[in-house]
Scaffold this motif. Structure first.
Motif, short mmCIF file in Angstrom:
data_model
loop_
_atom_site.label_atom_id
_atom_site.label_comp_id
_atom_site.label_asym_id
_atom_site.label_seq_id
_atom_site.Cartn_x
_atom_site.Cartn_y
_atom_site.Cartn_z
N LEU A 1 0.79 -1.33 0.03
CA LEU A 1 -0.04 -0.23 0.60
C LEU A 1 0.50 1.30 0.15
CD1 LEU A 1 -2.79 1.26 0.01
CD2 LEU A 1 -2.79 1.48 2.74
N SER A 2 1.95 1.20 0.67
CA SER A 2 2.49 2.48 0.61
C SER A 2 2.98 2.76 -0.93
CB SER A 2 3.60 2.46 1.94
OG SER A 2 4.60 3.61 2.18
N SER A 3 3.98 2.11 -0.82
CA SER A 3 4.47 1.81 -2.29
C SER A 3 3.30 2.74 -3.85
CB SER A 3 5.41 1.13 -3.40
OG SER A 3 4.82 -0.50 -2.52
N THR A 4 2.15 1.79 -3.12
CA THR A 4 1.62 2.23 -4.26
C THR A 4 0.93 3.43 -4.14
OG1 THR A 4 0.36 0.23 -4.30
CG2 THR A 4 -0.77 1.36 -4.58
N LEU A 5 0.57 4.31 -2.95
CA LEU A 5 0.52 5.06 -2.70
C LEU A 5 1.49 6.50 -2.89
CD1 LEU A 5 -1.43 4.86 0.56
CD2 LEU A 5 -2.37 5.64 -1.25
N ASN A 6 2.65 6.11 -3.51
CA ASN A 6 3.70 6.57 -3.32
C ASN A 6 3.93 7.10 -5.42
OD1 ASN A 6 4.94 7.30 -1.29
ND2 ASN A 6 6.45 5.84 -1.47
N TYR A 7 3.51 6.47 -5.70
CA TYR A 7 2.91 6.67 -7.00
C TYR A 7 1.34 6.90 -7.44
CZ TYR A 7 1.35 2.32 -8.90
OH TYR A 7 0.13 1.01 -8.54
N MET A 8 0.60 7.11 -6.55
CA MET A 8 -0.44 7.52 -6.88
C MET A 8 -0.54 9.80 -6.36
SD MET A 8 -3.36 4.91 -6.46
CE MET A 8 -4.71 5.08 -7.15
N PRO A 9 -0.43 10.17 -7.66
CA PRO A 9 -0.27 11.48 -7.38
C PRO A 9 -1.29 11.89 -6.47
CG PRO A 9 -1.97 11.20 -9.37
CD PRO A 9 -1.23 9.85 -9.10
N GLN A 10 -2.59 10.99 -6.73
CA GLN A 10 -4.15 11.42 -5.48
C GLN A 10 -5.45 10.25 -5.84
OE1 GLN A 10 -5.52 15.44 -7.43
NE2 GLN A 10 -7.53 14.08 -8.05
N LEU A 11 -5.90 10.66 -4.01
CA LEU A 11 -7.28 9.75 -4.72
C LEU A 11 -8.36 10.33 -4.36
CD1 LEU A 11 -5.63 7.13 -1.20
CD2 LEU A 11 -5.86 6.41 -3.44
N ASP A 12 -9.03 10.04 -4.83
CA ASP A 12 -10.88 10.72 -5.63
C ASP A 12 -11.52 9.27 -5.41
OD1 ASP A 12 -9.23 12.39 -7.35
OD2 ASP A 12 -9.02 11.55 -9.29
N PHE A 13 -11.29 8.31 -5.31
CA PHE A 13 -12.15 7.54 -4.48
C PHE A 13 -11.67 5.85 -4.65
CE2 PHE A 13 -15.43 3.93 -5.66
CZ PHE A 13 -16.91 4.49 -5.75
N VAL A 14 -11.68 5.22 -3.28
CA VAL A 14 -11.43 4.60 -2.64
C VAL A 14 -12.63 2.93 -1.87
CG1 VAL A 14 -9.43 3.57 -0.39
CG2 VAL A 14 -9.74 6.04 -0.97
N PHE A 15 -12.24 2.01 -2.65
CA PHE A 15 -13.28 0.98 -2.05
C PHE A 15 -12.30 0.01 -0.88
CE2 PHE A 15 -15.16 -2.78 -3.30
CZ PHE A 15 -16.38 -2.99 -1.93
#
Ligand code: SAM
Length: 259
Positions: A167-181
């Protein structure tokens, strides 16, 4: 998923008594949201996904799986068995589809792919979005990827690995989160931890959806904490799922909505 334990039955009865109809929801934003949740519709584009679900439900082949959601043990399970126990039903998959249409997110994150049914519904709701989905079990992820390929879904990036490790590395390359399930690892501390990690990439319009908020006492506790979290504002409880908004422009309240 069986909801037969006494404390779950009690919560369900209370939910049936307290939940309001979408028609009685006040304020334009809340009303539109509640209407979107309630107004279920069948669309032609669901057919190919449901064809795959049908074949998964009939597939008696066994695969080796690691039970990530619980004790991490390895076992052989029939694809049909996993499908009937884990996949979001058509009704809730269609709800995710409508919510993606309403929010129109660019960056979607799903924790818990399984065979990719909910992923596919979110993907077709906004093919322009970039959807990242994480699945711990390699054998399950392989089948999900085959399903995405056969459905020609090109906006999905499937990450294989435990949420704890990826999760941590995934979040690093996602610029932002608009919708999280969040649909996996249904334990209190893990759920709160994933929420707080995702908050670092959220913004005022981000919608968080938590599945199985009444699946266990722990998950009921997690839902209470999520509702009271300092960054949560509007929360919607539809019993099987909980929606959390973090927009400070929305008043902090919980609506139990009939669904
Ligand atoms: C309920 S299923 C997801 C169903 C899927 N969202 C759908 O509706 O089609 C949850 C999935 O999350 C995975 N999972 C649970 N805990 C996990 C963890 N800690 N790390 C990675 N995967 C996990 C399980 O292997 C399982 O396939």
């Amino acid at each position: 998923m069986a909801y037969s334990k006494p404390y779950i039955v009690v919560h369900y009865i209370l939910y049936l008594i307290n939940a309001v109809s979408w028609r009685s929801v006040q304020s334009p934003f809340n009303y539109k949201l509640a209407q979107t949740i309630a107004n279920d519709k069948l669309e032609k584009e669901f057919k190919p996904i449901e064809k795959i679900r049908k074949s998964l439900l009939k597939n008696r082949n066994e695969i080796d799986v690691i039970d990530f959601g619980h004790d991490g043990t390895k076992s052989k399970k029939k694809i049909s068995e996993i499908s009937s126990n884990s996949l979001k039903s058509k009704k809730y998959a269609r709800l995710l589809y409508r919510l993606v249409k309403l929010i129109n997110p660019t960056h979607i994150l799903e924790l818990g792919t399984s065979f990719g049914m909910s992923t596919a519904y979110m993907s077709i709701a906004n093919p322009k979005s970039k959807l990242v989905t994480i699945e711990g079990s390699e054998t399950i992820a392989k089948i999900a990827q085959e399903n995405f390929t056969s459905l020609h879904l090109e906006n999905i990036h499937l990450v294989t690995g435990s949420f704890e490790n990826t999760l941590s590395s995934t979040l690093n390359y996602m610029p932002q989160l608009d919708f999280v399930f969040i649909d996996g690892h249904h334990q209190k501390d893990a759920t709160i931890k994933y929420f707080e990690m995702c908050l670092t990439k959220s913004h005022t319009k981000t919608l968080f959806i938590f599945d199985d908020i009444n699946w266990s006492e722990e998950m009921q506790e997690a839902w209470s904490i999520l509702k009271q979290h300092p960054q949560s504002t509007l929360t919607i409880d539809i019993f099987m799922m909980g929606l959390v908004f973090v927009n400070p422009g929305l008043s902090k309240q919980n609506i139990e909505l009939r669904y």
